[in-house]
Design a protein around this motif. Structure first.
Motif, short mmCIF file in Angstrom:
data_model
loop_
_atom_site.label_atom_id
_atom_site.label_comp_id
_atom_site.label_asym_id
_atom_site.label_seq_id
_atom_site.Cartn_x
_atom_site.Cartn_y
_atom_site.Cartn_z
N THR A 20 0.83 -1.21 0.00
CA THR A 20 0.00 0.00 0.00
C THR A 20 0.86 1.25 0.00
O THR A 20 0.56 2.23 -0.71
N ARG A 21 1.93 1.23 0.80
CA ARG A 21 2.84 2.38 0.80
C ARG A 21 3.49 2.58 -0.57
O ARG A 21 3.64 3.72 -1.06
N GLY A 22 3.86 1.49 -1.23
CA GLY A 22 4.44 1.61 -2.57
C GLY A 22 3.44 2.21 -3.56
O GLY A 22 3.79 3.07 -4.38
N LEU A 23 2.17 1.76 -3.47
CA LEU A 23 1.14 2.31 -4.36
C LEU A 23 0.90 3.79 -4.08
O LEU A 23 0.72 4.59 -5.02
N LEU A 24 0.92 4.18 -2.80
CA LEU A 24 0.73 5.60 -2.47
C LEU A 24 1.87 6.45 -3.00
O LEU A 24 1.65 7.57 -3.51
N SER A 25 3.10 5.94 -2.92
CA SER A 25 4.24 6.68 -3.45
C SER A 25 4.11 6.85 -4.97
O SER A 25 4.35 7.95 -5.51
N THR A 26 3.69 5.77 -5.65
CA THR A 26 3.50 5.87 -7.10
C THR A 26 2.41 6.87 -7.45
O THR A 26 2.54 7.67 -8.39
N MET A 27 1.32 6.85 -6.69
CA MET A 27 0.23 7.80 -6.95
C MET A 27 0.66 9.24 -6.70
O MET A 27 0.26 10.15 -7.44
N LYS A 28 1.50 9.45 -5.68
CA LYS A 28 2.00 10.81 -5.44
C LYS A 28 2.86 11.29 -6.60
O LYS A 28 2.73 12.44 -7.05
N ARG A 29 3.76 10.40 -7.06
CA ARG A 29 4.60 10.80 -8.21
C ARG A 29 3.74 11.09 -9.43
O ARG A 29 3.97 12.06 -10.16
N GLN A 30 2.72 10.23 -9.66
CA GLN A 30 1.86 10.46 -10.81
C GLN A 30 1.09 11.76 -10.67
O GLN A 30 0.86 12.47 -11.66
N ASP A 31 0.69 12.10 -9.42
CA ASP A 31 -0.03 13.36 -9.20
C ASP A 31 0.86 14.56 -9.52
O ASP A 31 0.41 15.54 -10.14
N VAL A 32 2.14 14.48 -9.12
CA VAL A 32 3.07 15.58 -9.42
C VAL A 32 3.26 15.73 -10.93
O VAL A 32 3.24 16.85 -11.48
N ILE A 33 3.39 14.58 -11.63
CA ILE A 33 3.58 14.63 -13.08
C ILE A 33 2.34 15.22 -13.75
O ILE A 33 2.44 16.05 -14.67
N ASP A 34 1.15 14.81 -13.26
CA ASP A 34 -0.10 15.35 -13.83
C ASP A 34 -0.19 16.84 -13.61
O ASP A 34 -0.64 17.60 -14.50
N ARG A 35 0.20 17.31 -12.43
CA ARG A 35 0.17 18.76 -12.17
C ARG A 35 1.11 19.52 -13.10
O ARG A 35 0.79 20.59 -13.60
N ILE A 36 2.31 18.93 -13.32
CA ILE A 36 3.26 19.59 -14.22
C ILE A 36 2.70 19.66 -15.64
O ILE A 36 2.79 20.69 -16.33
N ILE A 37 2.10 18.52 -16.08
CA ILE A 37 1.53 18.50 -17.44
C ILE A 37 0.41 19.52 -17.56
O ILE A 37 0.32 20.26 -18.56
N LEU A 38 -0.45 19.61 -16.55
CA LEU A 38 -1.54 20.60 -16.59
C LEU A 38 -1.01 22.03 -16.60
O LEU A 38 -1.52 22.90 -17.33
N ALA A 39 0.04 22.28 -15.80
CA ALA A 39 0.60 23.64 -15.76
C ALA A 39 1.22 24.01 -17.11
O ALA A 39 1.02 25.13 -17.62
N VAL A 40 1.96 23.06 -17.69
CA VAL A 40 2.57 23.34 -19.00
C VAL A 40 1.50 23.55 -20.06
O VAL A 40 1.58 24.46 -20.90
N GLY A 41 0.45 22.69 -20.05
CA GLY A 41 -0.63 22.86 -21.02
C GLY A 41 -1.34 24.20 -20.87
O GLY A 41 -1.68 24.86 -21.86
#
Length: 277
Positions: free
Chosen positions: A198-219
């Motif tokens: 569960t901790r591994g999945l949460l870490s992956t989701m956090k990284r994906q959230d940061v990447i999504d935020r960066i993509i949204l900001a760039v867009g």
């Protein structure tokens, strides 16, 4: 054969031996008083009953131990067989207990009859009666002392049997607690691995959230730049259009060339279309 099954087999052998001993004591009690020695056999009756009661206590202890062992057998068929054997032992115990009661009733009747015969013989008088009274007094004293010692030993053995039963109950409780603790430990290990995943999945989701935020900001930045570019272009075209129209109206641009005027009109019309769009 595992340890539990081996213990059950040994317990069966011990049960058979104890039952055989108890049956011998029951026969001795039942025959008590038949030899004509009423007083001596009456003194021996408590000793025989004490030995029989010890056998009954041992049988009760074996029933309790078998009931505990039956629940720990490896297969369900063996568990059911062990529980059925417990019921059989209970019925056999009741039969032996009833047999002991009937044997005591028979012994009391025999002793009463023998005592009556001895009383008649003693009251008959003569040298034989006197010798018999002396022998009875001597034997009675020795028998009483032996019976007192036997009764004391029987009580001591009964206390030891009770302590053994309590110890067996305590050991069974400890074994049950140990099994519960082992089960809890295995469940804890399973939950710990689940928490790690569960901790591994949460870490992956956090990284994906940061990447999504960066993509949204760039867009969003690209979209705003595009809008700004389009607006700046439109503002520049509109400014040029107004300047040309103002120049035509003021006469700063000559209107003598028909071809030039036609081209200028087409350009103004195109600018008007772009303005409407």
């Amino acid at each position: 054969m595992d340890e539990v099954s081996l213990a059950v087999e040994n317990l069966k052998k011990e049960w058979d031996q104890t039952v055989s001993q108890l049956q011998d004591r029951i026969r001795e009690i039942e025959n008590c008083g038949k030899s004509g020695k009423g007083t001596e056999e009456a003194n021996a009756l408590p000793r025989l009953n004490g030995a029989a009661q010890d056998c009954l206590a041992s049988l009760r202890s074996m029933q309790f131990r078998l009931d505990l062992l039956a629940q720990q057998l490896p297969t369900m068929e063996e568990v059911q067989s062990g529980q059925a054997l417990v019921e059989i032992w209970k019925d056999q115990y009741q039969e032996l207990h009833m047999g002991l009661r009937n044997a005591n009733l028979q012994a009391k009747a025999n002793i009463k009859k023998a005592a009556q015969e001895e009383r008649e013989l003693l009251l008959g008088g003569g040298e034989e009666s006197t010798v018999r009274r002396r022998n009875l007094q001597t034997k009675s004293g020795m028998t009483s002392a032996a019976e007192s010692i036997t009764e004391s030993l029987r009580r001591t053995r009964q206390m030891m049997v009770q302590e053994v039963e309590r110890s067996a109950s305590t050991l069974a409780t400890v074994d049950e607690s140990t099994s519960v603790l082992k089960k809890a430990e295995s469940e804890y290990k399973g939950h710990r691995s689940l928490l790690s995943r569960t901790r591994g999945l949460l870490s992956t989701m956090k990284r994906q959230d940061v990447i999504d935020r960066i993509i949204l900001a760039v867009g969003l930045l690209i979209f705003l730049m595009s809008v700004l570019y389009v607006v700046s272009k439109r503002v520049g075209v509109l400014t040029l259009q107004r300047k040309i129209v103002a120049a035509i109206k003021s006469g700063s641009i000559p209107n003598k060339d028909p071809i030039g005027n036609a081209a200028l009109n087409q350009g103004i019309a195109a600018l008007n279309v772009n303005d409407e769009l």
